[in-house]
Motif scaffolding. Structure first.
Motif, short mmCIF file in Angstrom:
data_model
loop_
_atom_site.label_atom_id
_atom_site.label_comp_id
_atom_site.label_asym_id
_atom_site.label_seq_id
_atom_site.Cartn_x
_atom_site.Cartn_y
_atom_site.Cartn_z
N ASP A 271 20.05 -35.69 -51.04
CA ASP A 271 20.63 -34.25 -49.64
C ASP A 271 19.54 -34.55 -48.12
N GLY A 272 19.99 -35.19 -47.53
CA GLY A 272 19.04 -35.34 -46.67
C GLY A 272 18.29 -33.91 -46.12
N LEU B 40 21.37 -32.64 -44.58
CA LEU B 40 22.27 -33.52 -43.40
C LEU B 40 23.70 -32.95 -43.06
N SER B 41 24.67 -32.87 -44.00
CA SER B 41 26.46 -32.93 -44.13
C SER B 41 26.18 -31.82 -42.71
N THR B 42 25.89 -30.30 -43.77
CA THR B 42 25.63 -29.32 -42.37
C THR B 42 25.54 -29.83 -40.69
N GLY B 43 24.90 -30.18 -41.23
CA GLY B 43 23.43 -30.76 -39.35
C GLY B 43 24.96 -31.91 -38.36
N LEU B 44 24.80 -32.76 -39.69
CA LEU B 44 26.25 -33.97 -38.94
C LEU B 44 27.43 -33.01 -38.38
N SER B 45 27.82 -31.80 -39.53
CA SER B 45 29.63 -31.81 -38.90
C SER B 45 29.03 -30.84 -37.99
N ALA B 46 27.77 -30.19 -37.49
CA ALA B 46 28.18 -29.39 -36.65
C ALA B 46 27.78 -30.35 -35.38
N LEU C 107 30.80 -34.40 -49.39
CA LEU C 107 29.61 -33.43 -49.03
C LEU C 107 28.40 -34.21 -48.42
N TYR C 108 27.37 -34.99 -49.80
CA TYR C 108 26.71 -35.17 -50.34
C TYR C 108 26.28 -36.99 -50.02
N VAL C 109 25.62 -37.73 -50.68
CA VAL C 109 25.61 -39.36 -50.82
C VAL C 109 25.61 -39.37 -52.28
N ALA C 110 26.45 -39.55 -52.04
CA ALA C 110 26.74 -40.36 -53.55
C ALA C 110 25.44 -41.06 -53.94
N MET C 111 25.05 -40.88 -55.86
CA MET C 111 24.53 -42.82 -56.00
C MET C 111 25.45 -43.50 -55.95
N PRO C 112 23.73 -44.85 -55.99
CA PRO C 112 24.72 -45.81 -55.06
C PRO C 112 24.92 -46.48 -56.93
N GLU D 48 21.11 -40.61 -41.21
CA GLU D 48 22.69 -40.82 -41.60
C GLU D 48 22.76 -40.72 -42.89
N VAL D 49 23.43 -40.95 -43.13
CA VAL D 49 23.71 -41.25 -44.76
C VAL D 49 23.43 -42.77 -45.26
N PRO D 50 23.17 -43.55 -44.47
CA PRO D 50 23.73 -44.79 -44.79
C PRO D 50 21.19 -44.92 -44.87
N THR D 51 20.80 -44.61 -44.03
CA THR D 51 19.35 -43.97 -44.40
C THR D 51 18.91 -42.99 -45.39
N VAL D 52 19.65 -42.10 -45.39
CA VAL D 52 19.13 -41.24 -46.75
C VAL D 52 19.56 -42.67 -47.98
N ARG D 53 20.32 -42.63 -48.51
CA ARG D 53 21.08 -43.11 -49.26
C ARG D 53 20.02 -44.41 -50.27
N ASP D 54 19.31 -45.43 -48.74
CA ASP D 54 18.55 -46.55 -48.63
C ASP D 54 16.91 -46.08 -49.02
N GLY D 55 17.06 -45.05 -48.48
CA GLY D 55 15.18 -43.90 -48.61
C GLY D 55 14.55 -44.59 -47.52
N ARG D 56 15.25 -44.75 -46.56
CA ARG D 56 14.37 -45.41 -44.94
C ARG D 56 14.22 -43.89 -44.21
#
Length: 273
Positions: free
Chosen positions: A98-99, A196-202, A266-271, A220-228
């Protein structure tokens, strides 16, 4: 119905179709899951899908923003605690990310912030937006309930545990936080941290808010997933260390393709490995 929701339902349905014998032979009993953060909708969806796959199992969800889920597991009142930080006495299983988005009013023209600036802002050292290149107005902090895992993770990530001023406005639900940021006067002043999902949805729905880039990285989802994007917390299921077939089966389901499809709503799934 969204495309992602349809895919999620198809994945769960396919699992039930191809493995009816496995489902009927699955574990039985009642599983109690406790939480206090924004993950309730996801956990409820996982629970209902798990019950369909395991007809002899029932999942009871205890959700209270003022509760302490880890203590409920430690005392045996629940078998799983949903949280964002580990506990040395319990086993942690991560099911997603979750971001944590830094939310401000749309008219606040602050371009970006660093993690250090966020820490200084939420510890009361930065009191004016002009110190961050923003408008000539004070910073109005919106904090979360002290027991919420979102706050615990946020403070830990920034190294400001126990340092958020008591004058900060405390709000529980993410949707109420968004409404407060929009309605606060003067409109440029409020800042909050939300899932993050709440913020992006809003933002996508045209609500008068925006999410600030952190350390020049967009939330964003990609930057949360890869840790950037550094402001992220794991979605953890904490349980006692001794073996419990019902707990183990639920965690395995949450990490399965159908379970991860639900988490990814709603969240970022595991890679995928």
């Amino acid at each position: 119905m969204t495309g992602r929701s349809l895919i999620t339902q198809l994945c769960v349905g396919l699992m039930l179709i191809i493995s009816p014998l496995q489902a009927s032979a699955q574990v039985a009993g009642t599983l109690v899951i406790a939480g206090n953060g924004p993950e309730q909708a996801t956990i409820e969806s996982l629970a209902r899908a798990f019950e369909k796959a395991n007809p002899r199992a029932y999942v009871d969800i205890l959700w209270d923003e003022d509760s302490t889920p880890v203590q409920l597991v430690q005392t045996g009142q629940a078998q799983i605690a949903v949280t964002g930080t580990k506990d040395a006495t319990l086993t942690a299983s991560q099911i997603g990310w979750d971001g944590l988005g830094i939310l401000v009013h749309l008219s606040n023209f602050t371009k970006e912030v660093t993690t250090q600036q966020i820490a200084e802002m939420f510890s009361g050292k930065v009191r004016e937006w002009s110190e961050l290149g923003g408008p000539e107005t004070r910073v109005l902090l919106i904090d979360r309930s002290r027991t919420q895992n979102t706050r615990e993770a946020f403070e830990s990530l920034l190294g400001i545990t126990g340092k958020i001023p008591g004058t900060a406005k405390v709000i529980g639900p993410d949707d109420t936080v968004v409404k407060t940021v929009v309605g606060t006067l003067p409109p440029l002043s409020a800042v909050a941290y939300v899932s993050l999902s709440t913020g992006l949805s809003a933002v996508s729905n045209g609500v008068a808010v925006r999410l600030l880039p952190v350390d020049k990285i967009e939330p964003e989802v990609p930057t949360v997933r890869d840790g950037r994007y550094s402001l992220r917390r794991p979605l953890l299921l904490l349980s006692k260390q001794e073996a419990n077939p019902l707990v183990e089966t639920f965690i395995a389901f949450a990490l399965s393709p159908p379970g991860q499809a639900i988490v990814g709503e709603l969240y970022v799934a595991m890679p995928t490995k």
